[in-house]
Write a protein that holds these residues in place. Structure first.
Motif, PDB file in Angstrom:
ATOM      1  N   GLY A 116      46.223  38.645  35.762  1.00 23.15           N
ATOM      2  CA  GLY A 116      46.750  37.307  36.008  1.00 23.15           C
ATOM      3  C   GLY A 116      48.190  37.135  35.568  1.00 23.15           C
ATOM      4  N   ILE A 117      48.868  38.233  35.222  1.00 20.32           N
ATOM      5  CA  ILE A 117      50.256  38.170  34.768  1.00 20.32           C
ATOM      6  C   ILE A 117      51.183  38.166  35.988  1.00 20.32           C
ATOM      7  N   PRO A 118      52.177  37.276  36.037  1.00 20.63           N
ATOM      8  CA  PRO A 118      53.098  37.227  37.184  1.00 20.63           C
ATOM      9  C   PRO A 118      53.818  38.555  37.400  1.00 20.63           C
ATOM     10  N   VAL A 119      54.160  38.837  38.646  1.00 18.60           N
ATOM     11  CA  VAL A 119      54.858  40.069  39.004  1.00 18.60           C
ATOM     12  C   VAL A 119      56.219  39.722  39.591  1.00 18.60           C
ATOM     13  N   ARG A 120      57.098  40.715  39.662  1.00 23.12           N
ATOM     14  CA  ARG A 120      58.475  40.449  40.085  1.00 23.12           C
ATOM     15  C   ARG A 120      58.563  39.947  41.522  1.00 23.12           C
ATOM     16  N   LYS A 121      57.975  40.697  42.445  1.00 26.70           N
ATOM     17  CA  LYS A 121      57.970  40.267  43.837  1.00 26.70           C
ATOM     18  C   LYS A 121      56.629  39.599  44.089  1.00 26.70           C
ATOM     19  N   ASP A 122      56.613  38.262  44.010  1.00 26.22           N
ATOM     20  CA  ASP A 122      55.327  37.568  43.918  1.00 26.22           C
ATOM     21  C   ASP A 122      54.863  36.946  45.228  1.00 26.22           C
ATOM     22  N   ILE A 123      55.297  37.497  46.365  1.00 25.88           N
ATOM     23  CA  ILE A 123      54.899  36.987  47.667  1.00 25.88           C
ATOM     24  C   ILE A 123      54.035  38.015  48.384  1.00 25.88           C
ATOM     25  N   PHE A 124      52.917  37.588  48.936  1.00 32.26           N
ATOM     26  CA  PHE A 124      52.197  38.405  49.906  1.00 32.26           C
ATOM     27  C   PHE A 124      52.555  37.842  51.280  1.00 32.26           C
ATOM     28  N   PRO A 125      53.304  38.593  52.100  1.00 32.61           N
ATOM     29  CA  PRO A 125      53.822  38.033  53.351  1.00 32.61           C
ATOM     30  C   PRO A 125      52.762  37.810  54.416  1.00 32.61           C
ATOM     31  N   GLY A 126      51.559  38.284  54.163  1.00 35.58           N
ATOM     32  CA  GLY A 126      50.487  38.143  55.138  1.00 35.58           C
ATOM     33  C   GLY A 126      50.220  39.453  55.854  1.00 35.58           C
ATOM     34  N   GLY A 127      49.080  39.506  56.541  1.00 36.63           N
ATOM     35  CA  GLY A 127      48.755  40.680  57.325  1.00 36.63           C
ATOM     36  C   GLY A 127      49.556  40.718  58.613  1.00 36.63           C
ATOM     37  N   VAL A 128      49.370  41.762  59.375  1.00 36.57           N
ATOM     38  CA  VAL A 128      50.113  41.923  60.621  1.00 36.57           C
ATOM     39  C   VAL A 128      49.710  40.868  61.642  1.00 36.57           C
ATOM     40  N   ALA A 129      48.439  40.524  61.685  1.00 36.19           N
ATOM     41  CA  ALA A 129      47.936  39.523  62.640  1.00 36.19           C
ATOM     42  C   ALA A 129      47.230  38.407  61.863  1.00 36.19           C
ATOM     43  N   PRO A 130      47.971  37.543  61.173  1.00 39.41           N
ATOM     44  CA  PRO A 130      47.362  36.593  60.228  1.00 39.41           C
ATOM     45  C   PRO A 130      46.457  35.542  60.856  1.00 39.41           C
ATOM     46  N   GLU A 131      46.577  35.318  62.163  1.00 36.46           N
ATOM     47  CA  GLU A 131      45.728  34.312  62.811  1.00 36.46           C
ATOM     48  C   GLU A 131      44.513  34.933  63.500  1.00 36.46           C
ATOM     49  N   ALA A 132      44.380  36.239  63.429  1.00 35.23           N
ATOM     50  CA  ALA A 132      43.206  36.885  64.019  1.00 35.23           C
ATOM     51  C   ALA A 132      41.968  36.593  63.182  1.00 35.23           C
ATOM     52  N   ASP A 133      40.817  36.519  63.844  1.00 34.29           N
ATOM     53  CA  ASP A 133      39.554  36.383  63.132  1.00 34.29           C
ATOM     54  C   ASP A 133      39.115  37.749  62.621  1.00 34.29           C
ATOM     55  N   LEU A 134      38.289  37.736  61.577  1.00 32.83           N
ATOM     56  CA  LEU A 134      37.829  38.972  60.963  1.00 32.83           C
ATOM     57  C   LEU A 134      36.313  39.103  61.042  1.00 32.83           C
ATOM     58  N   ILE A 135      35.873  40.300  61.380  1.00 35.03           N
ATOM     59  CA  ILE A 135      34.469  40.676  61.282  1.00 35.03           C
ATOM     60  C   ILE A 135      34.386  41.741  60.196  1.00 35.03           C
ATOM     61  N   ILE A 136      33.618  41.496  59.168  1.00 30.97           N
ATOM     62  CA  ILE A 136      33.495  42.441  58.060  1.00 30.97           C
ATOM     63  C   ILE A 136      32.131  43.121  58.117  1.00 30.97           C
ATOM     64  N   CYS A 137      32.147  44.431  58.331  1.00 33.58           N
ATOM     65  CA  CYS A 137      30.916  45.222  58.353  1.00 33.58           C
ATOM     66  C   CYS A 137      30.897  46.094  57.108  1.00 33.58           C
ATOM     67  N   ARG A 138      29.942  45.829  56.237  1.00 36.05           N
ATOM     68  CA  ARG A 138      29.920  46.521  54.948  1.00 36.05           C
ATOM     69  C   ARG A 138      29.076  47.793  55.012  1.00 36.05           C
ATOM     70  N   VAL A 139      29.752  48.923  54.816  1.00 40.14           N
ATOM     71  CA  VAL A 139      29.102  50.227  54.643  1.00 40.14           C
ATOM     72  C   VAL A 139      29.808  50.876  53.463  1.00 40.14           C
ATOM     73  N   SER A 140      29.211  51.874  52.822  1.00 40.40           N
ATOM     74  CA  SER A 140      29.938  52.443  51.685  1.00 40.40           C
ATOM     75  C   SER A 140      29.665  53.917  51.430  1.00 40.40           C
ATOM     76  N   ASN A 141      28.762  54.529  52.149  1.00 39.96           N
ATOM     77  CA  ASN A 141      28.405  55.901  51.818  1.00 39.96           C
ATOM     78  C   ASN A 141      28.854  56.848  52.917  1.00 39.96           C
ATOM     79  N   ARG A 142      29.913  57.604  52.652  1.00 42.84           N
ATOM     80  CA  ARG A 142      30.431  58.494  53.686  1.00 42.84           C
ATOM     81  C   ARG A 142      29.576  59.741  53.863  1.00 42.84           C
ATOM     82  N   GLU A 143      28.618  59.954  52.981  1.00 44.75           N
ATOM     83  CA  GLU A 143      27.709  61.080  53.152  1.00 44.75           C
ATOM     84  C   GLU A 143      26.625  60.748  54.191  1.00 44.75           C
ATOM     85  N   ASP A 144      26.432  59.464  54.458  1.00 48.15           N
ATOM     86  CA  ASP A 144      25.417  59.037  55.412  1.00 48.15           C
ATOM     87  C   ASP A 144      26.088  58.219  56.517  1.00 48.15           C
ATOM     88  N   PRO A 145      26.292  58.798  57.678  1.00 45.89           N
ATOM     89  CA  PRO A 145      26.993  58.081  58.750  1.00 45.89           C
ATOM     90  C   PRO A 145      26.133  57.048  59.476  1.00 45.89           C
TER      91      PRO A 145
END
Length: 347
Positions: A116-145
């Motif tokens: 929570g400590i402030p940083v020097r460059k304190d702006i996140f300019p946003g993603g490349v397509a900030p108005e796009a909708d997101l679908i999040i598919c959660r997987v985590s094990n690369r040993e099991d495709p």
């Protein structure tokens, strides 16, 4: 754990340096800034609105400030204990959270480090397509495709209940080992082919093995109908760790990238490296290119075709007529409307 795709498993030497000190972050880079998406008002209007990006990764910490006000759909493809409702979980270094923010995160100020400590460059300019909708598919094990294959299949059949929209692009920031079974390889490629037939493009991180392996670019990036992405630094020079080969289709910033940090602080950010963070940048860029073509009735081939999109990305790169196994066609240059229109019309 998901390693080699870009910075998740720090015990894997193929990953490269994943985290730098957040407090002194003046040397960081974001794709949005590198491509100068905020420098030109005409370009700035192209923001991904109406487009849908799917991130198949480790999940999402949705209360992070980078996702404030965004339309996000979650789907879990792994089971944690007896609970499948893990829509606000990202336990592996925020890998999926980072990727989602780079693709389509929202602008915010007053960034901090994990504590929570402030940083020097304190702006996140946003993603490349900030108005796009997101679908999040959660997987985590690369040993099991199998969860990954299930996610690809689900995405192909997805339709938003409110808008009727389908997924425009899928970002895949991990790499399966060459040892996965032939059957799994075939099923994976079949699902990717199915997505392409439906007009959904797939973008994948090349990997972080440089030339240390005989086949440094693995699955799914090695498939021909996938757009394979390598990483470069803030000067446009290919990262030492970026996987090399004949499959690199595009390059994007992947060194000293500014992205969400694992923390209880909702504005916490950190610096990270990896082709994992280049892939979602290209996914976001694809949305911008498709949006611009559609809204301005630009003549040219369909940008829902993977081959056409590869050609557009090549034409926007520094060396469109020269291929290098490490650099690909070089970094995508800062974008202008003139260059975008020419690339689309001549792809």
């Amino acid at each position: 754990s998901i390693s080699s795709g870009g910075g998740v498993d720090n015990t894997d030497s193929s990953v490269g340096p994943a985290i730098a000190t957040a407090a002194d972050n003046t040397d960081l880079v974001s794709a949005r800034e590198y491509w100068k998406l905020d420098k030109n008002e005409d370009i700035k209007k192209v923001n991904g609105k109406g487009k849908v990006i799917a991130i198949i990764d480790t999940g999402l910490k949705k209360n992070h400030k980078a996702f404030g006000g965004k339309h996000i759909v979650h789907r879990n493809f792994i089971k944690v204990g007896d609970c499948d409702d893990t829509t606000d979980l990202d336990t592996i270094q925020y890998h999926g959270t980072k990727c989602a923010a780079i693709a389509a995160g929202s602008y915010f100020a007053n960034c901090t480090d994990k504590e929570g400590i402030p940083v020097r460059k304190d702006i996140f300019p946003g993603g490349v397509a900030p108005e796009a909708d997101l679908i999040i598919c959660r997987v985590s094990n690369r040993e099991d495709p199998k969860p990954f294959i299930e996610a690809l299949n689900w995405i192909a059949n997805y339709e938003d209940e409110e808008t009727g929209r389908h997924v425009d692009v899928v970002s895949l920031s991990f790499r399966f080992p060459q040892e996965i079974s032939d059957k799994d390889q075939e099923e994976m490629e079949k699902e990717i082919d199915n997505l392409n037939q439906r007009g959904t493009l797939c973008v994948a991180a090349a990997g972080n093995d440089g030339k240390r392996e005989e086949n440094p670019i693995g699955f799914p990036a090695i498939f021909g109908k996938v757009i394979c992405v390598g990483a470069h630094n803030r000067h446009g020079i290919a990262a030492d760790f970026t996987a090399q080969g004949n499959n690199i289709d595009a390059m994007a910033p992947g060194v000293n990238v500014w992205a969400p940090a694992p923390s209880t602080k909702i504005k916490a950010m950190e610096i990270c490296d990896g082709t994992s963070y280049a892939s979602p940048a290209i996914a976001g860029l694809i949305c911008l290119l498709q949006q611009y073509k559609d809204e301005n009735n630009v003549q040219g081939k369909k940008l829902t075709n993977y081959s056409n999109m590869k050609n557009v990305l090549r034409k926007l790169s520094k060396s469109p007529g020269h291929y290098d196994q490490k650099e690909g066609y070089g970094p995508i240059l800062p974008l202008t409307i003139t260059d975008i229109e020419h690339a689309i019309k001549t792809c």
